[in-house]
Design a protein around this motif. Structure first.
Motif, PDB file in Angstrom:
ATOM      1  N   UNK A   1       0.867  -1.189   0.000  1.00 24.57           N
ATOM      2  CA  UNK A   1       0.000   0.000   0.000  1.00 24.57           C
ATOM      3  C   UNK A   1       0.901   1.234   0.000  1.00 24.57           C
ATOM      4  N   UNK A   2       0.684   2.091  -0.954  1.00 28.01           N
ATOM      5  CA  UNK A   2       1.464   3.335  -1.012  1.00 28.01           C
ATOM      6  C   UNK A   2       0.496   4.491  -1.215  1.00 28.01           C
ATOM      7  N   UNK A   3       0.669   5.521  -0.437  1.00 26.45           N
ATOM      8  CA  UNK A   3      -0.137   6.727  -0.584  1.00 26.45           C
ATOM      9  C   UNK A   3       0.806   7.917  -0.397  1.00 26.45           C
ATOM     10  N   UNK A   4       1.164   8.557  -1.492  1.00 29.16           N
ATOM     11  CA  UNK A   4       2.129   9.664  -1.435  1.00 29.16           C
ATOM     12  C   UNK A   4       1.479  10.906  -2.021  1.00 29.16           C
ATOM     13  N   UNK A   5       1.581  11.996  -1.296  1.00 28.63           N
ATOM     14  CA  UNK A   5       1.071  13.284  -1.786  1.00 28.63           C
ATOM     15  C   UNK A   5       2.227  14.282  -1.767  1.00 28.63           C
ATOM     16  N   UNK A   6       2.590  14.748  -2.947  1.00 31.88           N
ATOM     17  CA  UNK A   6       3.745  15.656  -3.069  1.00 31.88           C
ATOM     18  C   UNK A   6       3.265  17.040  -3.497  1.00 31.88           C
ATOM     19  N   UNK A   7       3.577  18.075  -2.741  1.00 30.97           N
ATOM     20  CA  UNK A   7       3.177  19.429  -3.159  1.00 30.97           C
ATOM     21  C   UNK A   7       3.883  19.831  -4.462  1.00 30.97           C
ATOM     22  N   UNK A   8       3.146  20.450  -5.371  1.00 26.87           N
ATOM     23  CA  UNK A   8       3.741  20.877  -6.649  1.00 26.87           C
ATOM     24  C   UNK A   8       4.788  21.973  -6.447  1.00 26.87           C
ATOM     25  N   UNK A   9       4.663  22.693  -5.333  1.00 28.49           N
ATOM     26  CA  UNK A   9       5.619  23.776  -5.067  1.00 28.49           C
ATOM     27  C   UNK A   9       7.040  23.246  -4.913  1.00 28.49           C
ATOM     28  N   UNK A  10       7.142  21.972  -4.510  1.00 30.72           N
ATOM     29  CA  UNK A  10       8.468  21.368  -4.328  1.00 30.72           C
ATOM     30  C   UNK A  10       9.234  21.365  -5.650  1.00 30.72           C
ATOM     31  N   UNK A  11       8.521  21.172  -6.757  1.00 30.67           N
ATOM     32  CA  UNK A  11       9.188  21.102  -8.066  1.00 30.67           C
ATOM     33  C   UNK A  11       9.880  22.431  -8.354  1.00 30.67           C
ATOM     34  N   UNK A  12       9.128  23.525  -8.156  1.00 31.22           N
ATOM     35  CA  UNK A  12       9.692  24.856  -8.426  1.00 31.22           C
ATOM     36  C   UNK A  12      10.875  25.134  -7.494  1.00 31.22           C
TER      37      UNK A  12
ATOM     38  N   UNK B   1      12.685  22.974  -5.952  1.00 24.67           N
ATOM     39  CA  UNK B   1      13.767  22.032  -6.266  1.00 24.67           C
ATOM     40  C   UNK B   1      14.593  22.483  -7.462  1.00 24.67           C
ATOM     41  N   UNK B   2      13.899  23.027  -8.472  1.00 19.26           N
ATOM     42  CA  UNK B   2      14.627  23.508  -9.667  1.00 19.26           C
ATOM     43  C   UNK B   2      15.463  24.735  -9.309  1.00 19.26           C
ATOM     44  N   UNK B   3      14.907  25.611  -8.453  1.00 16.16           N
ATOM     45  CA  UNK B   3      15.685  26.773  -8.005  1.00 16.16           C
ATOM     46  C   UNK B   3      16.943  26.343  -7.279  1.00 16.16           C
ATOM     47  N   UNK B   4      16.771  25.326  -6.434  1.00 15.91           N
ATOM     48  CA  UNK B   4      17.924  24.821  -5.670  1.00 15.91           C
ATOM     49  C   UNK B   4      18.919  24.132  -6.603  1.00 15.91           C
ATOM     50  N   UNK B   5      18.388  23.380  -7.565  1.00 16.78           N
ATOM     51  CA  UNK B   5      19.258  22.649  -8.497  1.00 16.78           C
ATOM     52  C   UNK B   5      20.066  23.603  -9.384  1.00 16.78           C
ATOM     53  N   UNK B   6      19.495  24.812  -9.641  1.00  9.53           N
ATOM     54  CA  UNK B   6      20.218  25.781 -10.494  1.00  9.53           C
ATOM     55  C   UNK B   6      21.478  26.291  -9.805  1.00  9.53           C
ATOM     56  N   UNK B   7      21.557  26.092  -8.483  1.00  7.11           N
ATOM     57  CA  UNK B   7      22.730  26.564  -7.743  1.00  7.11           C
ATOM     58  C   UNK B   7      23.816  25.493  -7.626  1.00  7.11           C
ATOM     59  N   UNK B   8      23.526  24.313  -8.157  1.00  8.17           N
ATOM     60  CA  UNK B   8      24.527  23.242  -8.091  1.00  8.17           C
ATOM     61  C   UNK B   8      25.694  23.623  -8.995  1.00  8.17           C
ATOM     62  N   UNK B   9      26.935  23.540  -8.502  1.00  6.15           N
ATOM     63  CA  UNK B   9      28.081  23.852  -9.359  1.00  6.15           C
ATOM     64  C   UNK B   9      28.135  22.923 -10.575  1.00  6.15           C
ATOM     65  N   UNK B  10      28.762  23.402 -11.656  1.00  2.00           N
ATOM     66  CA  UNK B  10      28.792  22.656 -12.921  1.00  2.00           C
ATOM     67  C   UNK B  10      29.314  21.226 -12.760  1.00  2.00           C
ATOM     68  N   UNK B  11      30.418  21.083 -12.001  1.00  2.00           N
ATOM     69  CA  UNK B  11      31.018  19.750 -11.836  1.00  2.00           C
ATOM     70  C   UNK B  11      30.025  18.782 -11.189  1.00  2.00           C
ATOM     71  N   UNK B  12      29.407  19.268 -10.109  1.00  2.64           N
ATOM     72  CA  UNK B  12      28.430  18.424  -9.406  1.00  2.64           C
ATOM     73  C   UNK B  12      27.212  18.174 -10.293  1.00  2.64           C
ATOM     74  N   UNK B  13      26.816  19.201 -11.055  1.00  2.00           N
ATOM     75  CA  UNK B  13      25.681  19.062 -11.975  1.00  2.00           C
ATOM     76  C   UNK B  13      25.937  17.990 -13.016  1.00  2.00           C
ATOM     77  N   UNK B  14      27.186  17.956 -13.529  1.00  2.00           N
ATOM     78  CA  UNK B  14      27.536  16.928 -14.518  1.00  2.00           C
ATOM     79  C   UNK B  14      27.463  15.530 -13.912  1.00  2.00           C
ATOM     80  N   UNK B  15      27.890  15.430 -12.637  1.00  2.00           N
ATOM     81  CA  UNK B  15      27.815  14.116 -11.957  1.00  2.00           C
ATOM     82  C   UNK B  15      26.369  13.663 -11.814  1.00  2.00           C
ATOM     83  N   UNK B  16      25.501  14.626 -11.454  1.00  2.00           N
ATOM     84  CA  UNK B  16      24.069  14.304 -11.318  1.00  2.00           C
ATOM     85  C   UNK B  16      23.511  13.863 -12.671  1.00  2.00           C
ATOM     86  N   UNK B  17      23.890  14.606 -13.725  1.00  2.00           N
ATOM     87  CA  UNK B  17      23.411  14.295 -15.073  1.00  2.00           C
ATOM     88  C   UNK B  17      23.853  12.896 -15.502  1.00  2.00           C
ATOM     89  N   UNK B  18      25.127  12.563 -15.223  1.00  2.00           N
ATOM     90  CA  UNK B  18      25.649  11.228 -15.567  1.00  2.00           C
ATOM     91  C   UNK B  18      24.885  10.138 -14.825  1.00  2.00           C
TER      92      UNK B  18
END
Lengths: 87, 168
Positions: free
Chosen positions: B93-104, B106-123
């Motif tokens: 049984x799974x019941x998960x409710x995620x606020x849509x605001x987290x996406x926005x 999260x993207x703001x936070x992800x934009x601050x990831x340094x390039x090197x770390x961003x490339x690692x995440x992308x890989x």
């Protein structure tokens, strides 16, 4: 924007409300104490631009925490239960 | 002459129509414009038709539900075992409710990831089969993504479990 004040956390049979409102003043005090030190340290090291990045990361993290209000996770598998709720 | 009279009468009728009638009209207009689905329109029409509540309570319920439909706040993921799932070990049984605001946020936070770390995440994402480029996810793309998510509704059966994903 207000961060979540309490969190419901349950693993198996053990569940409790975690008073997050007690945590935020401590975090605020730590930030107030550490940020000037970080500013001075980075200014001396000549890397002041990094300080603004750190500041933006802190603000973005705060925004992320605030946006978690309403998050609800309930998972039941075999005899295991996990519940997390941020009202 | 008759036409003019009937037009005037229709205009008077429209002016004097109750708030609930205007809400029904608004719901039908939203349905015809494709802003809401037939199910959502039915839900709203049921609310306008009453059911024991007072007029103002009904109007509030309709407004709230309409706001929820037009501006959903959460993504809900529900997994329930279907009738063919047998044995305790097979029933999840799974019941998960995620606020849509987290996406926005999260993207703001992800934009601050340094390039090197961003490339690692992308890989790491590439190795798991995700072929998108997160660095190209800007504010306008994010708005489009959130708008597209509002129409999201998935009903699937996976391993004897019913999986539902929808926004609310």
């Amino acid at each position: 924007m207000i961060p979540p004040m309490v969190m419901w956390f349950k693993v198996q049979w053990f569940g409790m409300w975690i008073p997050l409102f007690l945590l935020w003043p401590i975090v605020l005090v730590l930030l107030v104490l550490l940020l000037p030190l970080a500013f001075l340290g980075m200014a001396i090291a000549g890397r002041l631009s990094k300080f603004w990045v750190v500041l933006r990361i802190i603000l973005a993290s705060y925004s992320m925490i605030c946006s978690m209000r309403g998050l609800q996770i309930e998972i039941q598998k075999e005899n295991s239960t996990l519940e997390i709720y941020l009202p | 002459m008759t036409t003019a009279t009937s037009n005037t009468a229709a205009g008077t009728d429209r002016e004097s129509e109750s708030p609930m009638t205007s809400e029904r009209r608004q719901i039908l207009e939203m349905l015809s414009a494709g802003k809401i689905s037939a199910d959502e329109a039915e839900r709203l029409l049921q609310l306008t038709s009453g059911g024991g509540s007072t007029g103002s309570a009904n109007a509030t319920a309709v407004t709230t539900t309409m706001a929820q439909i037009l501006d959903p706040k959460f993504i809900r993921v529900i997994v329930e075992p279907d009738h063919t799932a047998t044995g305790n070990h097979a029933r999840h049984h799974v019941n998960v409710r995620v606020p849509l605001k987290i996406i926005r946020a999260g993207v703001n936070l992800a934009s601050l990831i340094p390039n090197d770390a961003g490339n690692m995440v992308q890989d790491s994402l590439l190795s798991k089969g995700y072929k998108g480029d997160l660095s190209k996810l800007d504010a306008s793309a994010l708005d489009e993504l959130i708008e597209a998510l509002q129409e999201l509704s998935i009903d699937a059966t996976v391993d004897n479990h019913l999986v539902k994903v929808f926004v609310e």
